[in-house]
Design a protein around this motif. Structure first.
Motif, short mmCIF file in Angstrom:
data_model
loop_
_atom_site.label_atom_id
_atom_site.label_comp_id
_atom_site.label_asym_id
_atom_site.label_seq_id
_atom_site.Cartn_x
_atom_site.Cartn_y
_atom_site.Cartn_z
N ARG A 57 8.64 -5.84 -4.66
CA ARG A 57 7.43 -6.17 -3.91
C ARG A 57 7.62 -7.21 -2.81
NH1 ARG A 57 3.68 -8.62 -8.50
NH2 ARG A 57 2.17 -8.08 -6.94
N ASP A 58 8.83 -7.75 -2.66
CA ASP A 58 9.10 -8.64 -1.53
C ASP A 58 9.65 -7.88 -0.33
OD1 ASP A 58 8.16 -11.02 -2.67
OD2 ASP A 58 10.01 -11.22 -3.83
N GLU A 59 9.86 -6.57 -0.49
CA GLU A 59 10.27 -5.71 0.62
C GLU A 59 9.04 -5.39 1.47
OE1 GLU A 59 13.37 -4.54 1.27
OE2 GLU A 59 14.27 -5.55 -0.45
N PRO A 60 9.24 -4.90 2.71
CA PRO A 60 8.09 -4.47 3.51
C PRO A 60 7.32 -3.36 2.79
CG PRO A 60 10.06 -4.62 4.86
CD PRO A 60 10.50 -4.80 3.44
N LEU A 61 6.04 -3.24 3.09
CA LEU A 61 5.16 -2.31 2.39
C LEU A 61 5.67 -0.87 2.43
CD1 LEU A 61 2.59 -1.87 0.77
CD2 LEU A 61 1.32 -1.78 2.95
N ALA A 62 6.17 -0.43 3.57
CA ALA A 62 6.68 0.95 3.68
C ALA A 62 7.87 1.16 2.74
CB ALA A 62 7.06 1.28 5.12
N LYS A 63 8.77 0.17 2.69
CA LYS A 63 9.94 0.25 1.81
C LYS A 63 9.51 0.22 0.34
CE LYS A 63 14.48 -0.10 1.18
NZ LYS A 63 15.44 0.84 1.68
N LEU A 64 8.55 -0.63 0.03
CA LEU A 64 8.04 -0.72 -1.34
C LEU A 64 7.42 0.62 -1.77
CD1 LEU A 64 7.37 -2.29 -3.92
CD2 LEU A 64 5.22 -2.94 -2.83
N THR A 65 6.70 1.25 -0.88
CA THR A 65 6.09 2.55 -1.18
C THR A 65 7.17 3.58 -1.50
OG1 THR A 65 4.21 2.01 0.25
CG2 THR A 65 4.54 4.34 -0.29
N GLU A 66 8.26 3.59 -0.70
CA GLU A 66 9.37 4.50 -0.98
C GLU A 66 10.01 4.21 -2.33
OE1 GLU A 66 12.29 4.40 2.13
OE2 GLU A 66 10.78 4.64 3.69
N LYS A 67 10.22 2.93 -2.62
CA LYS A 67 10.84 2.53 -3.90
C LYS A 67 9.96 2.95 -5.08
CE LYS A 67 14.65 0.32 -2.78
NZ LYS A 67 15.96 0.75 -3.27
N ALA A 68 8.66 2.75 -4.95
CA ALA A 68 7.76 3.12 -6.04
C ALA A 68 7.79 4.63 -6.27
CB ALA A 68 6.34 2.66 -5.71
N LEU A 69 7.77 5.41 -5.19
CA LEU A 69 7.83 6.87 -5.34
C LEU A 69 9.14 7.30 -6.00
CD1 LEU A 69 6.31 7.94 -1.91
CD2 LEU A 69 5.33 8.39 -4.17
#
Length: 137
Positions: free
Chosen positions: A104-116
């Motif tokens: 969650r300290d990554e940018p929002l777009a990167k976090l979204t990719e990681k969560a998926l």
């Protein structure tokens, strides 16, 4: 830190938070949930969800999870989306949530990719081979 909100049916969101807290050792900060029951009017829930998004947004954005695409919780999320600031994912599961909390300290777009990717990779056919790999020291 990106805020995370779970909008799901009943107590699923709080149960996922409880399980993620167990896995991570403590309840993560900036993580909230909003349970939707059959008695809730989506028009009434929407302002509550917006208030939670505002509380969670410290300037880095908010990622919102829902349980089922097309159901009331997801429809509420659709009204909260703000590309680049508020993103949404349907189909939340525990591996997805734990992955999101980890990055969650990554940018929002990167976090979204990681969560998926956490959600996809967390679904495994548990065969004897998979068990042997998982329990190998």
């Amino acid at each position: 830190m990106i805020g995370i909100l779970i909008v799901a049916h009943g107590t699923l969101g709080e149960s996922l938070i409880h399980c993620a807290s167990h896995v991570m050792g403590s309840r993560p900060p900036n993580l909230m949930q909003l349970g939707v029951t059959v008695h809730d009017d989506p028009a009434t829930i929407l302002p509550q969800a917006l208030e939670l998004v505002n509380q969670l947004d410290s300037g880095d954005g908010v990622l919102i999870f829902s349980d089922i695409y097309g159901a009331t919780p997801c429809n509420i999320i659709c009204r909260l989306l703000n590309p680049g600031k508020v993103e949404g994912i349907a189909g939340v599961n525990l591996p997805m949530l734990v992955r999101a909390l980890t990055y969650r300290d990554e940018p929002l777009a990167k976090l979204t990719e990681k969560a998926l990717s956490g959600g996809h990779e967390g679904i495994i056919n548990v065969t004897m081979e998979a068990c042997n790999v998982a329990t190998r020291d």
